[in-house]
Design an enzyme around this catalytic site. Structure first.
Site, PDB file in Angstrom:
ATOM      1  N   ALA A 159       0.712  -1.260   0.030  1.00 16.42           N
ATOM      2  CA  ALA A 159      -0.038  -0.073  -0.011  1.00 16.42           C
ATOM      3  C   ALA A 159       1.003   1.424   0.029  1.00 16.42           C
ATOM      4  CB  ALA A 159      -0.747  -0.126   1.084  1.00 16.42           C
ATOM      5  N   LYS A 213       4.538   2.700  -5.065  1.00 18.47           N
ATOM      6  CA  LYS A 213       3.971   3.289  -6.253  1.00 18.47           C
ATOM      7  C   LYS A 213       2.525   3.229  -6.857  1.00 18.47           C
ATOM      8  CE  LYS A 213       7.804   2.767  -8.515  1.00 18.47           C
ATOM      9  NZ  LYS A 213       8.569   2.040  -7.499  1.00 18.47           N
ATOM     10  N   MET A 214       2.507   1.716  -6.988  1.00 18.10           N
ATOM     11  CA  MET A 214       0.984   1.274  -7.374  1.00 18.10           C
ATOM     12  C   MET A 214       0.276   1.172  -6.115  1.00 18.10           C
ATOM     13  SD  MET A 214       0.721   0.820 -10.517  1.00 18.10           S
ATOM     14  CE  MET A 214      -0.487  -0.392 -10.628  1.00 18.10           C
ATOM     15  N   ASP A 220       2.058  -2.861   4.391  1.00 22.00           N
ATOM     16  CA  ASP A 220       3.390  -2.471   3.878  1.00 22.00           C
ATOM     17  C   ASP A 220       4.416  -2.851   4.882  1.00 22.00           C
ATOM     18  OD1 ASP A 220       4.007  -0.651   0.977  1.00 22.00           O
ATOM     19  OD2 ASP A 220       5.622  -1.174   2.448  1.00 22.00           O
ATOM     20  N   THR A 224       1.518  -7.817  -9.096  1.00 25.54           N
ATOM     21  CA  THR A 224       2.795  -7.942  -8.898  1.00 25.54           C
ATOM     22  C   THR A 224       3.380  -8.930 -10.019  1.00 25.54           C
ATOM     23  OG1 THR A 224       2.679  -7.767  -6.571  1.00 25.54           O
ATOM     24  CG2 THR A 224       4.854  -8.720  -7.296  1.00 25.54           C
ATOM     25  N   THR A 225       4.620  -8.854 -10.658  1.00 26.61           N
ATOM     26  CA  THR A 225       5.106  -9.455 -11.558  1.00 26.61           C
ATOM     27  C   THR A 225       5.987 -10.399 -11.291  1.00 26.61           C
ATOM     28  OG1 THR A 225       6.494  -7.575 -12.304  1.00 26.61           O
ATOM     29  CG2 THR A 225       4.354  -8.155 -13.435  1.00 26.61           C
ATOM     30  N   HIS A 238      11.469   0.470 -18.818  1.00 25.97           N
ATOM     31  CA  HIS A 238      10.957   0.868 -17.320  1.00 25.97           C
ATOM     32  C   HIS A 238      11.840   1.844 -16.799  1.00 25.97           C
ATOM     33  CE1 HIS A 238       8.253  -2.714 -18.345  1.00 25.97           C
ATOM     34  NE2 HIS A 238       7.462  -1.914 -17.630  1.00 25.97           N
ATOM     35  N   HIS A 239      11.299   2.452 -15.623  1.00 23.72           N
ATOM     36  CA  HIS A 239      11.690   3.085 -14.752  1.00 23.72           C
ATOM     37  C   HIS A 239      12.985   2.319 -14.001  1.00 23.72           C
ATOM     38  CE1 HIS A 239       9.927   0.818 -11.531  1.00 23.72           C
ATOM     39  NE2 HIS A 239       8.870   0.939 -12.306  1.00 23.72           N
ATOM     40  N   LYS A 299      12.740  -0.729 -11.219  1.00 24.28           N
ATOM     41  CA  LYS A 299      11.989  -1.770 -11.108  1.00 24.28           C
ATOM     42  C   LYS A 299      13.044  -3.215 -10.932  1.00 24.28           C
ATOM     43  CE  LYS A 299       9.305  -4.476 -14.656  1.00 24.28           C
ATOM     44  NZ  LYS A 299       8.254  -4.861 -13.833  1.00 24.28           N
ATOM     45  N   GLY A 325       6.811  -8.475 -16.507  1.00 24.94           N
ATOM     46  CA  GLY A 325       5.722  -9.454 -16.951  1.00 24.94           C
ATOM     47  C   GLY A 325       4.919  -9.397 -18.006  1.00 24.94           C
TER      48      GLY A 325
HETATM   49  N1  LIG Z   1      -0.066  -5.388 -13.339  1.00 23.24           N
HETATM   50  C1  LIG Z   1       0.156  -4.185 -13.414  1.00 23.24           C
HETATM   51  O1  LIG Z   1      -0.276  -3.334 -14.149  1.00 23.24           O
HETATM   52  C2  LIG Z   1       1.357  -3.527 -12.926  1.00 23.24           C
HETATM   53  C3  LIG Z   1       2.184  -4.349 -12.016  1.00 23.24           C
HETATM   54  N2  LIG Z   1       3.323  -3.478 -11.421  1.00 23.24           N
HETATM   55  C4  LIG Z   1       4.128  -4.471 -10.589  1.00 23.24           C
HETATM   56  O2  LIG Z   1       3.677  -4.185  -9.318  1.00 23.24           O
HETATM   57  C5  LIG Z   1       4.645  -4.652  -8.609  1.00 23.24           C
HETATM   58  C6  LIG Z   1       5.047  -3.194  -7.519  1.00 23.24           C
HETATM   59  O3  LIG Z   1       5.616  -2.262  -8.307  1.00 23.24           O
HETATM   60  P1  LIG Z   1       5.675  -0.687  -7.645  1.00 23.24           P
HETATM   61  O4  LIG Z   1       4.406  -0.264  -7.045  1.00 23.24           O
HETATM   62  O5  LIG Z   1       6.319   0.067  -8.653  1.00 23.24           O
HETATM   63  O6  LIG Z   1       6.735  -1.068  -6.606  1.00 23.24           O
HETATM   64  P2  LIG Z   1       7.142  -0.390  -5.538  1.00 23.24           P
HETATM   65  O7  LIG Z   1       8.600  -0.711  -4.910  1.00 23.24           O
HETATM   66  O8  LIG Z   1       7.073   1.153  -5.478  1.00 23.24           O
HETATM   67  O9  LIG Z   1       6.126  -0.724  -4.148  1.00 23.24           O
HETATM   68  C7  LIG Z   1       6.125  -1.900  -3.635  1.00 23.24           C
HETATM   69  C8  LIG Z   1       5.740  -1.723  -2.111  1.00 23.24           C
HETATM   70  O10 LIG Z   1       5.559  -3.200  -1.746  1.00 23.24           O
HETATM   71  C9  LIG Z   1       6.047  -3.248  -0.365  1.00 23.24           C
HETATM   72  N3  LIG Z   1       6.318  -4.662  -0.026  1.00 23.24           N
HETATM   73  C10 LIG Z   1       7.404  -5.307  -0.817  1.00 23.24           C
HETATM   74  N4  LIG Z   1       7.257  -6.743  -0.219  1.00 23.24           N
HETATM   75  C11 LIG Z   1       6.099  -6.962   0.822  1.00 23.24           C
HETATM   76  C12 LIG Z   1       5.481  -7.703   1.625  1.00 23.24           C
HETATM   77  N5  LIG Z   1       5.740  -9.061   1.683  1.00 23.24           N
HETATM   78  N6  LIG Z   1       4.541  -7.184   2.175  1.00 23.24           N
HETATM   79  C13 LIG Z   1       4.129  -5.833   2.119  1.00 23.24           C
HETATM   80  N7  LIG Z   1       4.720  -4.866   1.519  1.00 23.24           N
HETATM   81  C14 LIG Z   1       5.929  -5.391   0.751  1.00 23.24           C
HETATM   82  C15 LIG Z   1       7.518  -2.346  -0.545  1.00 23.24           C
HETATM   83  O11 LIG Z   1       8.164  -2.191   0.549  1.00 23.24           O
HETATM   84  P3  LIG Z   1       9.649  -1.858   0.693  1.00 23.24           P
HETATM   85  O12 LIG Z   1      10.131  -0.960  -0.150  1.00 23.24           O
HETATM   86  O13 LIG Z   1      10.200  -1.991   1.790  1.00 23.24           O
HETATM   87  O14 LIG Z   1      10.263  -3.297  -0.145  1.00 23.24           O
HETATM   88  C16 LIG Z   1       6.896  -1.063  -1.345  1.00 23.24           C
HETATM   89  O15 LIG Z   1       6.519  -0.161  -0.485  1.00 23.24           O
HETATM   90  C17 LIG Z   1       5.910  -4.739  -9.531  1.00 23.24           C
HETATM   91  O16 LIG Z   1       5.760  -6.459  -9.289  1.00 23.24           O
HETATM   92  C18 LIG Z   1       5.644  -4.400 -10.697  1.00 23.24           C
HETATM   93  O17 LIG Z   1       6.147  -5.085 -11.791  1.00 23.24           O
HETATM   94  C19 LIG Z   1       3.732  -2.262 -11.509  1.00 23.24           C
HETATM   95  C20 LIG Z   1       2.741  -1.342 -12.637  1.00 23.24           C
HETATM   96  C21 LIG Z   1       1.705  -2.017 -13.056  1.00 23.24           C
HETATM   97  O1  LIG Z   2       7.324  -2.459 -12.565  1.00 25.16           O
HETATM   98  C1  LIG Z   2       6.457  -1.686 -13.437  1.00 25.16           C
HETATM   99  O2  LIG Z   2       6.195  -0.303 -13.518  1.00 25.16           O
HETATM  100  C2  LIG Z   2       5.547  -2.464 -14.222  1.00 25.16           C
HETATM  101  N1  LIG Z   2       5.613  -3.717 -14.186  1.00 25.16           N
HETATM  102  C3  LIG Z   2       4.703  -4.535 -14.888  1.00 25.16           C
HETATM  103  C4  LIG Z   2       5.448  -5.626 -15.789  1.00 25.16           C
HETATM  104  O3  LIG Z   2       6.437  -6.131 -15.132  1.00 25.16           O
HETATM  105  O4  LIG Z   2       4.874  -5.675 -16.690  1.00 25.16           O
HETATM  106  C5  LIG Z   2       3.663  -3.779 -15.619  1.00 25.16           C
HETATM  107  C6  LIG Z   2       3.850  -2.526 -16.106  1.00 25.16           C
HETATM  108  O5  LIG Z   2       5.069  -2.664 -17.249  1.00 25.16           O
HETATM  109  C7  LIG Z   2       4.797  -1.536 -15.170  1.00 25.16           C
END
Ligand SMILES: NC(=O)C1=CN([C@@H]2O[C@H](COP(=O)(O)OP(=O)(O)OC[C@H]3O[C@@H](n4cnc5c(N)ncnc54)[C@H](OP(=O)(O)O)[C@@H]3O)[C@@H](O)[C@H]2O)C=CC1
Ligand SMILES: O=C(O)C1=N[C@H](C(=O)O)C[C@H](O)C1
Length: 276
Positions: A14, A17-18, A39, A110-111, A165-166, A169, A175
């Site tokens: 939570a 970024k997502m 989180d 999550t991917t 990607h940024h 990642k 994924g």
């Molecule tokens: N399906 C889709 O459309 C999309 C998928 N994604 C995927 O989503 C995932 C997250 O991306 P993003 O939001 O950019 O990543 P971020 O690193 O910004 O956010 C992840 C958050 O989850 C926390 N976290 C990690 N492990 C746990 C856990 N076991 N329990 C609770 N919290 C945890 C992290 O904390 P900490 O920093 O302490 O590790 C962090 O705050 C990636 O796998 C990405 O590929 C992203 C965008 C779109």
């Molecule tokens: O990490 C990201 O940002 C994203 N991850 C997803 C992926 O691994 O496909 C979806 C999107 O590309 C953003």
């Protein structure tokens, strides 16, 4: 106005970024109720999930790292609960298994899950007769790009994928790119028959193998969010498909659709295109 009880939603990741986008979207959905914000970030513990998400009013939902008690709470609500996971490849598998064990439906963005892990989770969800959605990309634009790529693959025998990607990642390839390569590989044709014996002068020069000879190239740079190109080649022409993300809000309609849809499922479903 439905007389249904609101859908209880737990967001894990939570503070990310997502996750922050999902908190905001769920808080603004009239048929949903955010019951938990999980989180592991130490510096976020106790902070209000709504304020982290940029909402003007606090939600009175503090960030906690205690997933299982939150799943137990969500499972006791009138409506079955939903857990939305946007965490990390290293933790998502266990999060999904925990949710299913409590009867909470996972909606997973999550991917980084392996094919073997997805198969194990599908078996677990089937045995529990619990819906589970794993969606590598929640944007409608990417679904349309992938559909266009499948259409093009009938007419082109050479194709490569570039995903950009940024630089925060964790996983590569994305994924989405892996899914795109899988969709093309399911066309049952051999792509990119080599004309010469290739030598990589530097390891990885030709990218990663996405299946059926389809190569995926991964770029990581600050300033990028999420972008993908599928490039088809033939004699005298190149056909390029491209999707660009400018704001993570683009994923939220798909996330909200998935939260509503997963309640109708009794097994694991992979991909946004399967629920449109
Ligand atoms: N399906 C889709 O459309 C999309 C998928 N994604 C995927 O989503 C995932 C997250 O991306 P993003 O939001 O950019 O990543 P971020 O690193 O910004 O956010 C992840 C958050 O989850 C926390 N976290 C990690 N492990 C746990 C856990 N076991 N329990 C609770 N919290 C945890 C992290 O904390 P900490 O920093 O302490 O590790 C962090 O705050 C990636 O796998 C990405 O590929 C992203 C965008 C779109
Ligand atoms: O990490 C990201 O940002 C994203 N991850 C997803 C992926 O691994 O496909 C979806 C999107 O590309 C953003």
């Amino acid at each position: 106005m439905s007389n249904q009880s609101p859908i209880p939603v737990v967001v894990i990741g939570a503070g990310g970024k997502m996750g922050r986008e999902v908190v905001k979207a769920v808080a603004q959905a009239s048929d949903m109720n955010l019951v938990g914000a999980i989180d592991t970030s130490v510096e976020l513990q106790g902070k209000d999930a709504g304020e982290l998400a940029g909402l003007t009013e606090p939600l009175e939902i503090p960030i906690t790292n205690q997933l299982e008690p939150m799943l137990a709470f969500a499972a006791q609500e009138k409506q079955p609960g939903v857990m939305v996971d946007f965490t990390h490849p290293k933790s998502v598998y266990d999060n999904i298994r925990s949710a299913i064990a409590y009867g909470v439906r996972p909606v997973v963005g999550t991917t980084g899950l392996t094919q073997e892990q997805i198969s194990e989770l599908a078996e677990f969800a089937d045995k529990a007769s619990t819906g589970c959605l794993i969606i590598p990309n929640f944007s409608i634009g990417m679904v349309l790009l992938q559909q266009a790529a499948v259409t093009a693959s009938h007419y082109f025998d050479h194709v490569e994928i570039i995903e950009l990607h940024h630089n925060q990642k964790a996983d590569a390839p994305s994924g989405t790119a892996i899914q795109t390569a899988q969709l093309l590989a399911e066309m049952g044709k051999e792509f990119n028959t080599p004309l010469v014996e290739e030598t990589e002068k530097l390891p990885g020069a030709r990218g990663s193998q996405g299946g059926e000879g389809i190569r995926i190239h991964s770029v990581r740079l600050p300033g990028l969010i999420a972008h993908q190109e599928v490039i088809f080649g033939a004699a005298g022409q190149i056909y390029t498909l491209r999707h660009d993300t400018s704001d993570r809000a683009c994923y939220m309609p798909g996330v909200l659709l998935a939260i509503r849809k997963v309640l109708q499922l009794k097994s694991l479903v992979y991909g946004l295109e399967k629920i449109l």
